[in-house]
Design a protein around this motif. Structure first.
Motif, PDB file in Angstrom:
ATOM      1  N   GLY A 330      18.983  38.389  -5.511  1.00 22.40           N
ATOM      2  CA  GLY A 330      19.935  38.391  -4.275  1.00 22.40           C
ATOM      3  C   GLY A 330      19.567  39.765  -3.584  1.00 22.40           C
ATOM      4  N   HIS A 331      19.555  40.897  -4.165  1.00 21.45           N
ATOM      5  CA  HIS A 331      19.376  42.095  -3.584  1.00 21.45           C
ATOM      6  C   HIS A 331      18.335  42.345  -2.528  1.00 21.45           C
ATOM      7  CE1 HIS A 331      16.581  42.421  -6.936  1.00 21.45           C
ATOM      8  NE2 HIS A 331      16.236  43.740  -6.406  1.00 21.45           N
ATOM      9  N   LYS A 332      17.285  41.470  -2.962  1.00 19.89           N
ATOM     10  CA  LYS A 332      16.309  41.405  -1.885  1.00 19.89           C
ATOM     11  C   LYS A 332      16.482  40.570  -0.441  1.00 19.89           C
ATOM     12  CE  LYS A 332      12.507  42.509  -5.208  1.00 19.89           C
ATOM     13  NZ  LYS A 332      11.306  42.008  -5.602  1.00 19.89           N
ATOM     14  N   LEU A 333      17.235  39.823  -0.660  1.00 21.54           N
ATOM     15  CA  LEU A 333      17.551  38.749   0.372  1.00 21.54           C
ATOM     16  C   LEU A 333      18.661  39.008   1.273  1.00 21.54           C
ATOM     17  CD1 LEU A 333      18.063  35.620  -1.765  1.00 21.54           C
ATOM     18  CD2 LEU A 333      15.989  36.322  -0.713  1.00 21.54           C
ATOM     19  N   GLU A 334      19.377  40.362   1.068  1.00 22.84           N
ATOM     20  CA  GLU A 334      20.651  40.752   1.792  1.00 22.84           C
ATOM     21  C   GLU A 334      19.932  41.342   3.063  1.00 22.84           C
ATOM     22  OE1 GLU A 334      22.810  43.521  -0.535  1.00 22.84           O
ATOM     23  OE2 GLU A 334      23.437  42.058  -1.761  1.00 22.84           O
ATOM     24  N   GLY A 335      20.699  40.719   4.289  1.00 22.44           N
ATOM     25  CA  GLY A 335      20.427  41.039   5.335  1.00 22.44           C
ATOM     26  C   GLY A 335      18.955  40.736   6.087  1.00 22.44           C
ATOM     27  N   HIS A 336      18.153  39.961   5.312  1.00 20.26           N
ATOM     28  CA  HIS A 336      16.841  39.635   5.524  1.00 20.26           C
ATOM     29  C   HIS A 336      16.654  38.060   5.666  1.00 20.26           C
ATOM     30  CE1 HIS A 336      15.443  43.819   5.335  1.00 20.26           C
ATOM     31  NE2 HIS A 336      15.953  43.754   4.092  1.00 20.26           N
ATOM     32  N   VAL A 337      17.290  37.071   4.629  1.00 16.21           N
ATOM     33  CA  VAL A 337      17.013  35.923   4.317  1.00 16.21           C
ATOM     34  C   VAL A 337      18.428  35.179   4.409  1.00 16.21           C
ATOM     35  CG1 VAL A 337      16.211  34.069   3.106  1.00 16.21           C
ATOM     36  CG2 VAL A 337      14.845  36.579   3.430  1.00 16.21           C
ATOM     37  N   GLN A 338      18.514  34.041   4.991  1.00 16.59           N
ATOM     38  CA  GLN A 338      19.601  33.381   5.059  1.00 16.59           C
ATOM     39  C   GLN A 338      19.227  32.132   4.057  1.00 16.59           C
ATOM     40  OE1 GLN A 338      21.107  31.586   8.755  1.00 16.59           O
ATOM     41  NE2 GLN A 338      22.969  30.597   7.691  1.00 16.59           N
ATOM     42  N   VAL A 339      20.106  31.993   3.029  1.00 16.50           N
ATOM     43  CA  VAL A 339      19.918  30.971   2.204  1.00 16.50           C
ATOM     44  C   VAL A 339      20.878  29.708   2.303  1.00 16.50           C
ATOM     45  CG1 VAL A 339      19.788  30.299  -0.276  1.00 16.50           C
ATOM     46  CG2 VAL A 339      19.117  32.530   0.376  1.00 16.50           C
ATOM     47  N   VAL A 340      19.917  28.611   2.529  1.00 18.54           N
ATOM     48  CA  VAL A 340      20.906  27.295   2.743  1.00 18.54           C
ATOM     49  C   VAL A 340      20.673  26.340   1.583  1.00 18.54           C
ATOM     50  CG1 VAL A 340      21.110  25.291   4.232  1.00 18.54           C
ATOM     51  CG2 VAL A 340      20.495  27.617   5.228  1.00 18.54           C
ATOM     52  N   ARG A 341      21.738  26.145   0.864  1.00 22.61           N
ATOM     53  CA  ARG A 341      21.685  25.283  -0.320  1.00 22.61           C
ATOM     54  C   ARG A 341      21.843  23.745   0.106  1.00 22.61           C
ATOM     55  NH1 ARG A 341      23.700  29.970  -1.996  1.00 22.61           N
ATOM     56  NH2 ARG A 341      23.074  30.908  -3.890  1.00 22.61           N
ATOM     57  N   ASP A 342      21.073  23.151  -0.325  1.00 23.17           N
ATOM     58  CA  ASP A 342      21.103  21.718  -0.108  1.00 23.17           C
ATOM     59  C   ASP A 342      20.582  20.887  -1.369  1.00 23.17           C
ATOM     60  OD1 ASP A 342      21.703  19.257   0.859  1.00 23.17           O
ATOM     61  OD2 ASP A 342      20.175  19.028   2.353  1.00 23.17           O
ATOM     62  N   PHE A 343      21.363  21.036  -2.655  1.00 21.02           N
ATOM     63  CA  PHE A 343      21.169  20.160  -3.773  1.00 21.02           C
ATOM     64  C   PHE A 343      21.511  19.095  -3.911  1.00 21.02           C
ATOM     65  CE2 PHE A 343      21.719  24.780  -5.225  1.00 21.02           C
ATOM     66  CZ  PHE A 343      20.353  24.973  -5.020  1.00 21.02           C
ATOM     67  N   ASP A 344      20.750  18.029  -4.357  1.00 17.20           N
ATOM     68  CA  ASP A 344      20.848  16.403  -4.616  1.00 17.20           C
ATOM     69  C   ASP A 344      21.667  16.522  -5.992  1.00 17.20           C
ATOM     70  OD1 ASP A 344      21.174  13.898  -5.112  1.00 17.20           O
ATOM     71  OD2 ASP A 344      19.215  13.473  -4.298  1.00 17.20           O
ATOM     72  N   PRO A 345      22.988  16.079  -6.147  1.00 12.06           N
ATOM     73  CA  PRO A 345      23.544  15.967  -7.442  1.00 12.06           C
ATOM     74  C   PRO A 345      22.799  15.161  -8.423  1.00 12.06           C
ATOM     75  CG  PRO A 345      24.925  15.162  -5.853  1.00 12.06           C
ATOM     76  CD  PRO A 345      23.891  15.766  -4.905  1.00 12.06           C
ATOM     77  N   ALA A 346      21.971  14.074  -7.748  1.00 10.30           N
ATOM     78  CA  ALA A 346      21.542  13.069  -8.594  1.00 10.30           C
ATOM     79  C   ALA A 346      20.122  13.604  -9.382  1.00 10.30           C
ATOM     80  CB  ALA A 346      21.212  11.769  -7.861  1.00 10.30           C
ATOM     81  N   VAL A 347      19.687  14.657  -8.959  1.00 10.62           N
ATOM     82  CA  VAL A 347      18.221  15.285  -9.678  1.00 10.62           C
ATOM     83  C   VAL A 347      18.428  15.122 -11.038  1.00 10.62           C
ATOM     84  CG1 VAL A 347      16.688  16.981  -9.604  1.00 10.62           C
ATOM     85  CG2 VAL A 347      17.550  16.397  -7.400  1.00 10.62           C
ATOM     86  N   PRO A 348      17.693  14.385 -11.875  1.00 13.59           N
ATOM     87  CA  PRO A 348      18.020  14.476 -13.362  1.00 13.59           C
ATOM     88  C   PRO A 348      17.078  15.637 -13.818  1.00 13.59           C
ATOM     89  CG  PRO A 348      15.817  13.268 -12.583  1.00 13.59           C
ATOM     90  CD  PRO A 348      16.627  13.616 -11.669  1.00 13.59           C
ATOM     91  N   ARG A 349      17.492  16.041 -15.283  1.00  7.63           N
ATOM     92  CA  ARG A 349      17.082  17.076 -15.864  1.00  7.63           C
ATOM     93  C   ARG A 349      15.626  16.742 -16.346  1.00  7.63           C
ATOM     94  NH1 ARG A 349      20.718  20.587 -18.279  1.00  7.63           N
ATOM     95  NH2 ARG A 349      19.295  20.583 -20.294  1.00  7.63           N
ATOM     96  N   ILE A 350      14.701  17.559 -16.158  1.00  2.00           N
ATOM     97  CA  ILE A 350      13.360  17.297 -16.257  1.00  2.00           C
ATOM     98  C   ILE A 350      12.850  18.250 -17.270  1.00  2.00           C
ATOM     99  CG2 ILE A 350      12.933  16.332 -14.044  1.00  2.00           C
ATOM    100  CD1 ILE A 350      11.413  18.872 -13.419  1.00  2.00           C
ATOM    101  N   GLU A 351      11.815  17.751 -18.316  1.00  2.00           N
ATOM    102  CA  GLU A 351      11.081  18.416 -19.253  1.00  2.00           C
ATOM    103  C   GLU A 351       9.948  19.562 -18.825  1.00  2.00           C
ATOM    104  OE1 GLU A 351       9.725  17.778 -23.999  1.00  2.00           O
ATOM    105  OE2 GLU A 351       9.360  16.153 -22.384  1.00  2.00           O
TER     106      GLU A 351
END
Length: 355
Positions: A330-351
């Protein structure tokens, strides 16, 4: 051991019959059964194994699981024997018979002696190469580990600094506020007030604690000024300290008039000092809880990011991994990168190898 059998293996091209005979003398023709372990990962590689027939599977332990890395199935494929020129040579995998077969076993001291007799320069070259590679690889890994640790520590220090500082400031203020609260209680006792009056004041405190405000900064500042003037008009000491916690909850001069009306005669100051100190104490405890909670979240993110106390191969939540990585970087992203989260809640846990 038949010299002619060794002659048919491409690995021994260039060796004379005399040399092959010497090799056959020191070697042991070992027949192995399916499932038999010939050598074990991490053990000193003090035997040279040359496949004559059959096949051997190579396995390596990764975390709590064993993984198959490859198969030796062609005559002449070999493993181990590194101790012949490297005192610290170990097996990098375990060898296990896949089916019935045979191997030529040569002890590392015998392999070194024959190698020195046949091509001494080659042995010196191999020794130098092995030691140099180990030294370079060890140094590189240490540097990589230190760089990774430094990056992790810098990111954690940056992220944890704000909540830790906030908690420290709140704890320092708690001492002063607690003293003010005790002094105001003493003032109420000296007033004096009846039990009914104290219960009424506590009801007002509870009402003030439950109140909330969505005022913008300008309106909040105007309300603080209004309350400061009201407290001053009623001879309350240090009104500029009591007004902010009341204004933060949207309490105005009309509410103060109602409090005085309900309480009747008696000094106004101690009652409002007690209510304001209690509100400030509640706010500071909320700040400490929020700050320490943030620190706990950061520690949890570090554990997730570093895969501490977890198996190398495991069922993993991809969203958790992404979030913990974003926290650490996070300290590298401040002021330089905008993070947009779009997570699918149906993504299964994978090995996966989560690290």
């Amino acid at each position: 051991m038949d010299v002619q059998e060794l002659r048919a293996i491409a690995l021994f091209d260039g060796l004379s019959d005399e040399q092959l005979g010497s090799l056959a003398e020191v070697g042991v023709d070992h027949a192995f059964a399916p499932g038999e372990e010939l050598f074990h990962e991490g053990a000193p590689a003090d035997v040279w194994w040359v496949l004559l027939e059959g096949s051997i599977t190579l396995h390596r332990q990764l975390g709590s699981e064993e993984n198959q890395l490859g198969v030796m199935s062609s005559p002449g494929q070999w493993a181990g024997g590194f101790a012949a020129w490297d005192d610290y040579g170990i097996y990098h995998a375990s060898g296990r018979g896949a089916d019935q077969g045979r191997v030529l076993r040569v002890a590392a001291p015998d392999l070194r002696r024959l190698s020195m007799e046949w091509f001494a320069f080659g042995v010196h070259f191999i020794e130098g190469l092995a030691n140099t590679v180990r030294r370079i690889e060890t140094t590189a890994r240490q540097r990589e580990a230190l760089v990774a640790l430094g990056t992790l520590a810098a990111g954690l220090a940056h992220e944890i600094n704000n909540p830790a500082s906030a908690a420290t400031r709140a704890v320092d203020a708690l001492q002063t506020t607690s003293e003010s609260l005790m002094e105001s209680l003493g003032g109420l006792a000296r007033a004096p007030i009846t039990a009914e009056q104290f219960v009424a004041r506590d009801a007002h405190r509870q009402q003030a604690t439950a109140a909330s405000s969505d005022l913008d900064p300008i309106d909040a500042a105007d309300l603080e000024e209004e309350l400061t003037d009201w407290l001053s008009d009623h001879d309350v000491e240090e009104p500029w300290l009591l007004a902010p916690p009341l204004a933060a909850r949207g309490l105005d001069a009309a509410w103060c008039d109602h409090v005085v009306e309900v309480l009747g005669d008696g000094p106004v100051g101690p009652g409002f000092e007690w209510i304001a100190s209690a509100l400030t104490l509640t706010d500071l405890l909320g700040e400490v809880k929020e700050a320490t909670g943030r620190v706990s979240e950061l520690v949890a993110a570090v554990r997730s990011y570093s895969q501490l106390d977890r198996a190398s191969v495991q069922l993993s939540d991809i969203t958790e991994g992404l979030e913990s990585t974003l926290v650490m970087l996070g300290h590298k992203l401040e002021g330089h990168v905008q993070v947009v989260r779009d997570f699918d809640p149906a993504v299964p846990r994978i090995e996966v190898m989560a690290g």
